[in-house]
Enzyme design. Structure first.
Site, PDB file in Angstrom:
ATOM      1  N   ASP A  80      70.188   8.790  50.952  1.00  0.00           N
ATOM      2  CA  ASP A  80      68.952   8.686  51.756  1.00  0.00           C
ATOM      3  C   ASP A  80      67.967   7.732  51.931  1.00  0.00           C
ATOM      4  O   ASP A  80      67.767   7.213  50.627  1.00  0.00           O
ATOM      5  CB  ASP A  80      68.422  10.044  52.159  1.00  0.00           C
ATOM      6  CG  ASP A  80      67.700  10.627  50.846  1.00  0.00           C
ATOM      7  OD1 ASP A  80      68.424  10.344  49.943  1.00  0.00           O
ATOM      8  OD2 ASP A  80      66.741  11.268  50.860  1.00  0.00           O
ATOM      9  N   GLU A 138      67.901  13.142  48.920  1.00  0.00           N
ATOM     10  CA  GLU A 138      67.049  13.367  47.637  1.00  0.00           C
ATOM     11  C   GLU A 138      65.661  13.348  48.005  1.00  0.00           C
ATOM     12  O   GLU A 138      64.846  14.146  47.184  1.00  0.00           O
ATOM     13  CB  GLU A 138      67.806  12.240  47.084  1.00  0.00           C
ATOM     14  CG  GLU A 138      67.304  12.420  45.207  1.00  0.00           C
ATOM     15  CD  GLU A 138      66.162  12.071  45.158  1.00  0.00           C
ATOM     16  OE1 GLU A 138      65.351  12.775  44.247  1.00  0.00           O
ATOM     17  OE2 GLU A 138      65.242  11.329  45.730  1.00  0.00           O
TER      18      GLU A 138
END
Ligand code: NI
Length: 393
Positions: A80, A138
């Site tokens: 991400d 994350e």
């Protein structure tokens, strides 16, 4: 026959850099990594891995099976990006306005694909299996948990978990591999102080929550300085304070937010109980009510000593002797800690800064970028760490 993964990875550099730059141009926020996930799934499928998509919403799992039974090694990568507007002027600058790979997760995903390629070449010598997981979200510390809830740690249950983070606090070529606790456990706290608002010229008719909030912020600074053993580590930062809208109005409430970082459960317990006492005590003394929520985000990240020793030995041939840092620690947090809380393993910090080329902005900065020489090195490091478990020498 000894395998030279650094030689193999270096030969793949153009491909790894191309993956990374493509991902960098198309960053996706937490739980929205659909393009990234489909690229990952396709690459792994092309290699003949057993691939499962949609694990923990947008996560991908690929299993590389060997020729016989043996340990299962979990390799974890995160995919991400962050809600940051990129200020770099590179040819691979983000095309998704307001979203940026400012932490290096584009590099981690590219390294993951490279490791799959590197290990796949030696499939005929692999005793055991490698479970490559590409994790969403994350940055909001929810992706690891989401994948675990979707069964990523079941069938096969990993024996060891490995991962890495590109690290701009140290130059490319240096690698941090630390035994024991390496990153902090993180909590978020949110405070509401409820008073009684009124006219700014008639404070005696009010119970001022803003005054209480100011005292709370000050007093919270005493927790680390006066309640925690100086030989332990802790951070308690108030990072948000909101109250009031006009110069002549005392507001009815004040809202504060912040983060608590600790390495030890006992230190966390002391800090959290002082947080409660200070918020309640000061609010009460100044005539206000208070509400405090402490939400655990990640546990401390702890590297298993045995795994760390074995991995350090495996990667040593690829790193200059004085460039292997056995004591690198940070109060930053990582949701890899949630995997390492359940599976013994090791998280490696791979140096990625290059001062000469100005590639040294900190993570999460709008000008963050890293030296791509760290990519093949990172891939070689992880491949050799896996090989230590599943490819007999
Ligand atoms: Ni990160």
């Amino acid at each position: 026959m000894n395998i030279d993964f650094l030689h193999d990875a270096t030969a793949m550099t153009d491909q790894i850099v191309a993956w990374r730059r493509d991902l960098h141009q198309h960053p996706e926020l937490a739980f929205q990594e659909t393009r990234t996930a489909s690229i990952v799934a396709q690459e792994l499928q092309t290699l003949g891995l057993e691939v499962q998509s949609g694990v923990g919403q947008t996560g991908v799992v690929g299993i590389l099976g060997g020729i016989s039974d043996g340990p299962t090694v979990l390799l974890r990568f995160d995919m991400d990006a962050l809600p940051i507007t990129e200020e770099n002027e590179t040819e691979y600058v983000s095309k998704n306005k307001g979203v940026m790979h400012a932490c290096g997760h584009d590099g981690h995903t590219a390294i993951g694909l490279a490791v799959a390629h590197l290990l796949n070449r030696y499939r005929g010598r692999l005793h055991g299996q490698v479970k490559l997981i590409f994790q969403p979200a994350e940055e909001i510390a929810q992706g690891a948990q989401a994948m675990i809830e979707d069964g990523v740690l079941d069938d096969p249950v990993p024996d060891v978990a490995l991962g890495l983070h590109l690290w701009n606090a140290i130059p490319v070529g240096q690698v941090g591999i630390t035994r024991g606790t390496m990153m902090a456990g993180a909590d978020i706290f949110e405070i509401t102080i409820q008073g009684k608002g009124g006219h700014g010229a008639a404070p005696h008719q009010t119970r001022d929550p803003l005054l209480a909030a100011a005292h709370v912020v000050n007093a919270l600074q005493s927790v680390v300085s006066r309640n925690i053993d100086p030989l332990d580590s802790a951070v308690l930062s108030v990072t948000s304070l909101n109250a009031g809208t006009a110069f002549n109005v005392i507001p009815p409430a004040a809202h504060l937010k912040g983060t608590l970082r600790t390495y030890k459960h006992s230190v966390r317990t002391v800090a959290a109980s002082r947080l409660v006492e200070i918020v309640e005590g000061i609010s009460h003394a100044l005539g206000c009510e208070s509400k405090l929520d402490i939400t655990p985000l990640t546990p401390p990240l702890v590297n298993d000593p045995e795994v760390t020793t074995l991995v350090s030995q495996a990667i040593a041939p690829y790193i200059e002797p004085n460039a292997l840092l056995p004591d690198l620690r940070t109060m930053g947090a990582e949701d890899m800690a949630i995997f390492l809380d359940r599976i013994p393993g090791c998280f490696i910090l791979v140096g990625s800064a290059n001062d000469r080329r100005n590639l040294n902005y900190p993570h999460h900065h709008p000008r963050f970028d890293f030296d791509e020489a760290a990519l093949p090195l990172g891939a070689a490091i992880l491949a050799s760490a896996v090989a230590a478990y599943v490819i007999p020498g």
